[in-house]
Design an enzyme around this catalytic site. Structure first.
Site, PDB file in Angstrom:
ATOM      1  N   ASP A  49       0.832  -1.203   0.000  1.00  0.00           N
ATOM      2  CA  ASP A  49       0.000   0.000   0.000  1.00  0.00           C
ATOM      3  C   ASP A  49       0.870   1.258   0.000  1.00  0.00           C
ATOM      4  OD1 ASP A  49       0.882  -0.236   2.581  1.00  0.00           O
ATOM      5  OD2 ASP A  49      -1.074   0.070   3.532  1.00  0.00           O
ATOM      6  N   SER A  50       2.204   1.079   0.071  1.00  0.00           N
ATOM      7  CA  SER A  50       3.122   2.203  -0.129  1.00  0.00           C
ATOM      8  C   SER A  50       2.928   2.779  -1.536  1.00  0.00           C
ATOM      9  CB  SER A  50       4.572   1.749   0.074  1.00  0.00           C
ATOM     10  OG  SER A  50       4.843   0.569  -0.671  1.00  0.00           O
ATOM     11  N   ASP A  88      -1.264  -5.983  -0.578  1.00  0.00           N
ATOM     12  CA  ASP A  88      -1.632  -5.390   0.709  1.00  0.00           C
ATOM     13  C   ASP A  88      -3.129  -5.120   0.801  1.00  0.00           C
ATOM     14  OD1 ASP A  88       0.160  -4.978   2.780  1.00  0.00           O
ATOM     15  OD2 ASP A  88       1.063  -3.202   1.843  1.00  0.00           O
ATOM     16  N   LYS A 118      -1.605  -9.273   2.509  1.00  0.00           N
ATOM     17  CA  LYS A 118      -0.890  -8.868   3.722  1.00  0.00           C
ATOM     18  C   LYS A 118      -1.766  -7.893   4.486  1.00  0.00           C
ATOM     19  CE  LYS A 118       2.875  -5.996   3.746  1.00  0.00           C
ATOM     20  NZ  LYS A 118       2.374  -4.838   4.534  1.00  0.00           N
ATOM     21  N   GLU A 120      -1.843  -5.506   8.367  1.00  0.00           N
ATOM     22  CA  GLU A 120      -1.039  -5.005   9.483  1.00  0.00           C
ATOM     23  C   GLU A 120      -1.734  -5.251  10.815  1.00  0.00           C
ATOM     24  OE1 GLU A 120       0.014  -0.888   8.888  1.00  0.00           O
ATOM     25  OE2 GLU A 120       0.847  -1.289   6.887  1.00  0.00           O
ATOM     26  N   GLU A 187       8.749  -4.808  10.772  1.00  0.00           N
ATOM     27  CA  GLU A 187       9.209  -3.498  10.282  1.00  0.00           C
ATOM     28  C   GLU A 187       9.645  -2.608  11.442  1.00  0.00           C
ATOM     29  OE1 GLU A 187       6.755  -1.415   7.444  1.00  0.00           O
ATOM     30  OE2 GLU A 187       8.037   0.385   7.562  1.00  0.00           O
TER      31      GLU A 187
HETATM   32  O1  KIV Z   1       3.490  -1.153   1.706  1.00  0.00           O
HETATM   33  C1  KIV Z   1       4.638  -1.610   1.693  1.00  0.00           C
HETATM   34  O2  KIV Z   1       5.417  -1.352   0.774  1.00  0.00           O
HETATM   35  C2  KIV Z   1       5.027  -2.481   2.805  1.00  0.00           C
HETATM   36  C3  KIV Z   1       6.420  -2.982   2.912  1.00  0.00           C
HETATM   37  C4  KIV Z   1       7.513  -2.141   2.624  1.00  0.00           C
HETATM   38  C5  KIV Z   1       6.644  -3.979   3.970  1.00  0.00           C
HETATM   39  O3  KIV Z   1       4.224  -2.797   3.608  1.00  0.00           O
END
Ligand code: KIV
Length: 273
Positions: A49-50, A88, A118, A120, A187
């Site tokens: 989600d980055s 994510d 994924k 969190e 992280e």
């Molecule tokens: O969103 C992301 O890029 C991440 C990672 C860098 C672990 O969660």
């Protein structure tokens, strides 16, 4: 090390089996072009989600949406042949209840063709992870510095600097692993705690700003390529693409201004009959 053409896609059990073995190489990718490069070298591609910050210029990951994650997930899955693709779950798509998480996770799996999602969160997400895992949704967990909780954490702060927080952080990792996560991203965790967790839990840990002794490592691709000018202190850059890109764009602009582009080789002429 590059991989051979024609290899089969890495599976969730394949990653799970790498606990304590050959280090797992993970990187993010958000589009077909970069996924093609990453796929040649990585075991896991995370459509993180980055993407909200890197590709969409948003100030945090909180602005990522289901539509955004699905669109980028589809592009990556189309292009990656070998790496396990994980997408994510965006903020707000899984926290409300296990049922809500299942509806959104199954949509991500079905619409992108990725292999896992994924999410969190530690102990408080264990029930949701168990709900998803027992219904056929492979889950990668993410504990320690969880960027979707940036407001609650008061910023992007390393976790575990105070030893008084260690029990809680250990418990977060233990409970998501026992709930059925097939791997856990650690992280922004202090190194000795990341080492301890790696030794204690039965599934692979994937470190980012944690410890070289994690079972694998992940970075945001654009950060490690030197494309982002603001990156966390723990990021090591393995290239300087910003300089190369700037030089190429500048050379093009100069060629256009000086009427050197298109050159003879780049233009078409009518056939002489
Ligand atoms: O969103 C992301 O890029 C991440 C990672 C860098 C672990 O969660």
């Amino acid at each position: 090390m590059s991989v051979e053409v024609g290899q089969k896609r890495i599976t969730v059990p394949g990653i799970r089996a790498r606990k304590g073995g050959r280090p797992i190489v993970a990187l993010t990718a958000y589009n077909a072009l970069t996924a093609r490069f990453v796929d040649r070298h990585a075991d896991i591609i995370l459509v993180g989600d980055s993407v909200a910050m890197v590709e969409h210029g948003l100030p945090s990951t909180l602005g990522a949406t289901m539509e955004m994650m699905i669109l980028h997930g589809q592009a990556v899955v189309r292009s990656a042949r070998r790496a396990l693709v994980v997408v994510d779950m965006p903020f707000g798509s899984y926290e409300e209840s296990p049922g809500n998480a299942f509806r959104n996770a199954s949509r991500i799996l079905a619409e992108t063709g990725c292999s896992a999602v994924k999410l969190e969160g530690g102990r408080h997400m264990a029930d949701t992870i168990a709900f998803l895992a027992t219904r056929g949704v492979p889950v990668m967990a993410h504990v320690g510095l969880t960027p979707q909780a940036v407001m609650a954490l008061g910023g992007f702060r390393t976790q575990g600097r105070e030893r008084g927080d260690w029990d809680r952080l250990r418990e977060d990792a233990r409970s998501v692993a026992e709930a059925g996560a097939f791997s856990v991203v650690l992280e922004g965790l202090v190194e000795p705690l990341a080492d301890e967790i790696t030794q204690q839990i039965a599934v692979p840990t994937i470190g980012i700003g944690a410890s070289a002794r994690c079972d694998g490592q992940i970075l945001v691709l654009e950060d490690m390529l030197g494309l982002n000018d603001r990156v966390p202190r723990f990021v090591r850059t393995f290239g300087d693409l910003a300089t190369g890109m700037d030089a190429a764009v500048s050379a093009y602009a100069e060629a256009v201004r000086e009427r050197r582009f298109p050159g003879e080789a780049n233009v078409y002429q009518p056939r002489e009959d």
